[in-house]
Design an enzyme around this catalytic site. Structure first.
Site, PDB file in Angstrom:
ATOM      1  N   ASP A 135      78.403 147.073  22.476  1.00 35.93           N
ATOM      2  CA  ASP A 135      78.106 147.474  23.862  1.00 35.93           C
ATOM      3  C   ASP A 135      79.305 148.101  24.579  1.00 35.93           C
ATOM      4  OD1 ASP A 135      75.670 146.395  23.313  1.00 35.93           O
ATOM      5  OD2 ASP A 135      75.742 144.813  24.818  1.00 35.93           O
ATOM      6  N   MET A 177      70.687 149.738  22.591  1.00 37.35           N
ATOM      7  CA  MET A 177      71.247 148.473  23.080  1.00 37.35           C
ATOM      8  C   MET A 177      72.164 148.721  24.268  1.00 37.35           C
ATOM      9  SD  MET A 177      71.787 145.965  19.849  1.00 37.35           S
ATOM     10  CE  MET A 177      70.357 145.131  19.133  1.00 37.35           C
ATOM     11  N   ARG A 179      73.161 145.564  27.093  1.00 39.60           N
ATOM     12  CA  ARG A 179      72.576 144.473  27.897  1.00 39.60           C
ATOM     13  C   ARG A 179      72.971 144.608  29.364  1.00 39.60           C
ATOM     14  NH1 ARG A 179      70.637 139.262  27.254  1.00 39.60           N
ATOM     15  NH2 ARG A 179      69.997 139.874  25.180  1.00 39.60           N
ATOM     16  N   ARG A 274      55.995 159.008  23.853  1.00 41.70           N
ATOM     17  CA  ARG A 274      56.109 157.979  22.807  1.00 41.70           C
ATOM     18  C   ARG A 274      57.426 157.221  22.974  1.00 41.70           C
ATOM     19  NH1 ARG A 274      51.540 159.261  22.057  1.00 41.70           N
ATOM     20  NH2 ARG A 274      50.517 159.883  20.098  1.00 41.70           N
TER      21      ARG A 274
HETATM   22  O1  F6P Z   1      76.063 142.148  20.676  1.00 42.55           O
HETATM   23  C1  F6P Z   1      75.511 142.754  21.800  1.00 42.55           C
HETATM   24  C2  F6P Z   1      74.049 143.007  21.558  1.00 42.55           C
HETATM   25  O2  F6P Z   1      73.909 143.886  20.481  1.00 42.55           O
HETATM   26  C3  F6P Z   1      73.354 143.533  22.797  1.00 42.55           C
HETATM   27  O3  F6P Z   1      73.428 144.913  22.929  1.00 42.55           O
HETATM   28  C4  F6P Z   1      71.953 143.037  22.564  1.00 42.55           C
HETATM   29  O4  F6P Z   1      71.291 142.831  23.799  1.00 42.55           O
HETATM   30  C5  F6P Z   1      72.154 141.731  21.873  1.00 42.55           C
HETATM   31  O5  F6P Z   1      73.380 141.819  21.222  1.00 42.55           O
HETATM   32  C6  F6P Z   1      71.055 141.398  20.903  1.00 42.55           C
HETATM   33  O6  F6P Z   1      71.290 140.124  20.419  1.00 42.55           O
HETATM   34  P1  F6P Z   1      70.528 139.438  19.213  1.00 42.55           P
HETATM   35  O7  F6P Z   1      71.088 140.000  17.940  1.00 42.55           O
HETATM   36  O8  F6P Z   1      70.843 137.996  19.374  1.00 42.55           O
HETATM   37  O9  F6P Z   1      69.078 139.769  19.358  1.00 42.55           O
END
Ligand code: F6P
Length: 351
Positions: A135, A177, A179, A274
């Site tokens: 991230d 990704m 978060r 989509r």
């Molecule tokens: O490591 C960060 C991350 O890749 C975020 O971007 C994502 O929201 C999260 O981990 C996903 O986590 P997991 O692998 O536990 O689903």
């Protein structure tokens, strides 16, 4: 005969979500520790679980052969903190003594670095941190390894999606990704020539998104790519969203905002839309050359920090130099996208 230093015994663990480049960090730690400092490196399996259960493996230059291009982590990783259970911290302290560790290198994201910081500050454990996450949102460093790989994977995907979007005159919403921060969305959006990139730092305005798509259509461009970071949210109260679901570590389970955005686009514009969710593909596989280099530099700097007894510090990238900063500055915070860059790109290129 070169002087052989008397080595120390150092643990290494990887915590949180995995990310390309972890093995390259471990390899660099081991190589410098063994060849330069004469240290013994103990690999700790499955993050803090492994510390508590004393689940370890010896690491050596020989053992690390072939690991540089491998994604994932040969040590395994887990989420979760010893502070979550009544006995967790005592178990970690006891393990330090039992394993005879002179120091511990924690390679982790915000969560693992926060735990490491508390174990050092509140219990005096000798820990050095290495920031990691695809991230790219750790405060104190200008880059984390894994990010470049994730951006490359997302960009490759967007390149492929352009051609199918064009064939069908469709809008493709690509969820990546991110978060709390939209670094991957912003960078992959720029590199992939997206029409819009939506990020968690800003509540998106669906009318503005649709206006951009319509304007583009009116100029004769019928296919568009909308990149969305998974943590992006609509303005509060603007649309009904399902109740948030949390995982066992209290993190909101993300994924799905792109479905909502695609629906909104289709309803407002009538353009066929989509969704593609890139998910964990972004975290898998071999690291890019740039990530291998950053990981290697972090690994070398981490074992130097152990020998300087820079406990409580993490290694960071500032401009082109690897430096040190207190882990405390990263704990419980995230680094947002550079909004100057985002706005400049958004105004001139997205659309
Ligand atoms: O490591 C960060 C991350 O890749 C975020 O971007 C994502 O929201 C999260 O981990 C996903 O986590 P997991 O692998 O536990 O689903």
């Amino acid at each position: 005969m070169p002087l052989r230093l008397t080595g120390v015994r150092v643990g290494v663990l990887t915590g949180g979500g995995d990310c390309p480049g972890l093995n390259a960090v471990i390899r660099a730690v081991v190589r410098k520790a063994e060849r330069h400092y004469n240290d013994e490196i103990v690999g700790i399996l499955d993050a803090w679980d492994g510390v508590r259960k004393r689940n370890t493996m010896p690491l050596s230059v020989d053992r690390m052969r072939g690991s540089l291009p491998r994604g994932g982590t040969l040590l395994g990783t887990r989420r979760g903190s010893p502070f979550d259970t009544e006995t967790g911290v005592d178990e970690v302290i006891a393990s330090f003594a039992e394993l005879g560790l002179d120091g511990l290198i924690v390679v982790g994201g915000n969560g693992s670095l926060s735990v490491a910081c508390r174990l050092h500050a509140e219990h005096g454990l000798p820990i050095v941190g290495v920031p990691k996450t695809i991230d790219n949102d750790i405060v104190g460093t200008e880059a984390t390894f894994g990010f470049d790989t994730a951006v490359q994977i997302a960009t490759d995907a967007i390149d492929r999606l352009h051609t199918t979007a064009e064939s069908h005159d469709r809008v493709l919403v690509v969820e990546v990704m991110g978060r709390h921060s939209g670094w991957i969305a912003t960078y992959a959006g720029i590199a992939g020539g997206a029409t819009v990139a939506l990020i968690p730092e800003i509540h998106y305005d669906i009318d503005e998104v649709c206006e951009r798509l319509i304007m583009r259509h009116e100029r004769g461009r019928l296919a568009s790519i909308v990149v969305v970071a998974e943590g992006t949210e609509p303005p509060p109260g603007s649309v009904e969203t399902p109740d948030k679901v949390y995982d066992e570590f209290g993190h909101v389970r993300l994924g799905g905002v792109s479905q909502l955005i695609a629906r909104q686009i289709e309803e407002r514009t009538g353009y066929e839309t989509r969704v593609v969710n890139l998910g964990h593909v972004q975290r898998g596989g071999t690291p890019t050359a740039s990530d291998r280099i950053l990981s290697t530099r972090y690994g070398l700097a981490a074992i130097d920090a152990v020998h300087d007894r820079a406990w409580g510090d993490m290694v960071v990238l500032r401009c082109t130099e690897i430096e040190r900063a207190p882990m405390a500055i990263a704990a419980g915070r995230t680094r947002p996208v550079d909004m100057k860059l985002y706005r400049e790109i958004s105004d001139l290129f997205f659309a």
